[in-house]
Scaffold this motif. Structure first.
Motif, PDB file in Angstrom:
ATOM      1  N   THR A 106       2.170 -15.285   8.800  1.00  0.00           N
ATOM      2  CA  THR A 106       2.451 -15.201   7.370  1.00  0.00           C
ATOM      3  C   THR A 106       3.926 -15.466   7.081  1.00  0.00           C
ATOM      4  N   ILE A 118      -3.022 -19.143   7.082  1.00  0.00           N
ATOM      5  CA  ILE A 118      -2.619 -17.734   7.014  1.00  0.00           C
ATOM      6  C   ILE A 118      -3.843 -16.857   6.726  1.00  0.00           C
ATOM      7  N   SER A 134      -0.939 -12.054  12.717  1.00  0.00           N
ATOM      8  CA  SER A 134      -1.137 -12.460  11.320  1.00  0.00           C
ATOM      9  C   SER A 134       0.145 -12.284  10.509  1.00  0.00           C
ATOM     10  N   SER A 191      -3.669 -17.983   0.393  1.00  0.00           N
ATOM     11  CA  SER A 191      -3.898 -16.986   1.448  1.00  0.00           C
ATOM     12  C   SER A 191      -4.788 -15.859   0.935  1.00  0.00           C
TER      13      SER A 191
END
Length: 382
Positions: free
Chosen positions: A13, A288, A9, A36
């Motif tokens: 990102t 994201i 993650s 996000s």
């Protein structure tokens, strides 16, 4: 533990924000960041539900959910679905929608703006049903007890959520729908469009809910059959074929999880149209957020702390309700995307801090954080 769980993650990102900066400058960077946060905030309850089911699955099916499931969640619901929405609402082909989004942004923005009343009505009613079904359900844990207790009593009336949603839709079609905002700053009568799109949103919610219920019932049947087979095998002295039965039950678990994820994805995808019409920024921001939801699911399973912050689910659903109203209002009025994005963040943060205060209070009194012992003390006192 944290880096291992959220490593992918964090990587997504970084790549997504860099891509947003290169594509849309600092404005694009900010929009992707807001999207996000919005996706994570409104999908937190999805992570909690997913974790509760995922912990029952064996390692193989957990891996399937976290690989194939991620592809479906990120590329299916967060990338393909927005294109489909624009294509249907603007009455153009999916390929043409993508081509316009990338090559002729002014025309694409005009089509999306003109189609916004139908998109907002569809999404607003879908989200409103999620919110209403939540607040009308009687729960042991209550965040805003002064509000949730009377609403839970009203929720005993059959079909109340659908009735209220239809009333809101009729009012919206006669007010904001009659003066819908269109490209160029003009306002036109879109009452019929708002009404039809809102009804379709309600139908979609009912179909998704019906499918989720179907898979949940199938799962319960499989677990009951597995338990009966194990008991028979023990009595007869035969070996238990647990792998086959667990695999079949896990398959239904997987299908159920994907339907649930799709239903919770609607709010993030539809809500994203209230923030931006840019399909690239939308895909980056929602992608994201989807990665963090999946990582959060794994984290909750591994840590076993699903019940630590009991008001977060409430905060997420209040954010969904606020987003539903905002979408309906944007049929006629423009609302800045920063306001839209921050509403969910504020509600989630409020529910989180209420959970922390509650846990400290119960810890000081030596009480249990969750469970049947709390039925007498189920609210934050707000």
């Amino acid at each position: 533990m944290l880096l291992k769980t959220f490593g992918w993650s964090f990587a997504v990102t970084a790549l997504g924000l860099v891509a947003a900066l290169l594509y849309g400058g600092w404005t694009g960077f900010g929009i992707v960041a807001i999207l996000s946060i919005l996706e994570i905030s409104v999908s937190f309850d999805n992570a909690v539900v997913n974790a509760g089911i995922l912990k029952k699955m064996n390692a193989f099916w957990q891996k399937i959910f976290l690989t194939v499931g991620v592809l479906i969640a990120v590329f299916g619901m967060r990338l393909v679905f927005p294109v489909v929405i624009v294509a249907i609402s603007a009455k153009i082909g999916p390929i043409e929608a993508v081509d316009l989004a990338l090559s002729d942004k002014e025309m694409y923005e005009q089509l999306v703006t003109d189609a916004h009343p139908s998109i907002a009505a569809f999404g607003g009613m879908f989200l409103l049903m999620i919110f209403l079904d939540f607040i009308f359900e009687d729960r042991d844990i209550k965040w805003l007890a002064w509000l949730e207790r009377p609403l839970a009593k009203l929720g005993k009336v059959d079909m109340l959520s659908a009735c209220i949603a239809l009333i809101v839709l009729v009012v919206a079609s006669m007010t904001v729908g009659a003066h819908a905002h269109q490209h160029g700053g003009v306002h036109v009568d879109k009452a019929q469009t708002v009404l039809v799109s809102g009804v379709l949103g309600l139908i979609t919610y009912m179909i998704v809910g019906g499918l989720s219920g179907y898979f949940e019932n199938k799962l319960e049947e499989e677990e009951e059959a597995e338990h009966e087979a194990e008991e028979e095998a023990k009595k007869s002295g035969k070996p238990v074929t647990a792998v086959a039965m667990a695999g079949k039950a896990a398959f239904f678990m997987f299908l159920y999880l994907e339907v649930l994820d799709a239903s919770f994805s609607f709010d993030g995808v539809i809500g994203a149209f209230a923030i931006t019409n840019d399909i690239v920024l939308m895909a980056l921001g929602l992608g994201i957020g989807a990665m963090y939801v999946r990582s959060l699911t794994v984290y909750l399973v591994r840590q076993g702390t699903l019940d630590d912050y009991v008001y977060l689910e409430h905060g997420a659903h209040y954010a969904i309700g606020a987003l539903a109203i905002i979408l309906l209002v944007t049929i006629q009025y423009e609302i800045h995307e920063v306001i839209t994005g921050l509403v969910g963040v504020v509600l989630i943060a409020g529910s989180f801090f209420s959970s922390v205060v509650r846990n400290r209070r119960l810890g000081a009194s030596g009480g249990e954080r969750t469970g049947s012992h709390e039925k007498a003390e189920v609210s934050s006192g707000v």
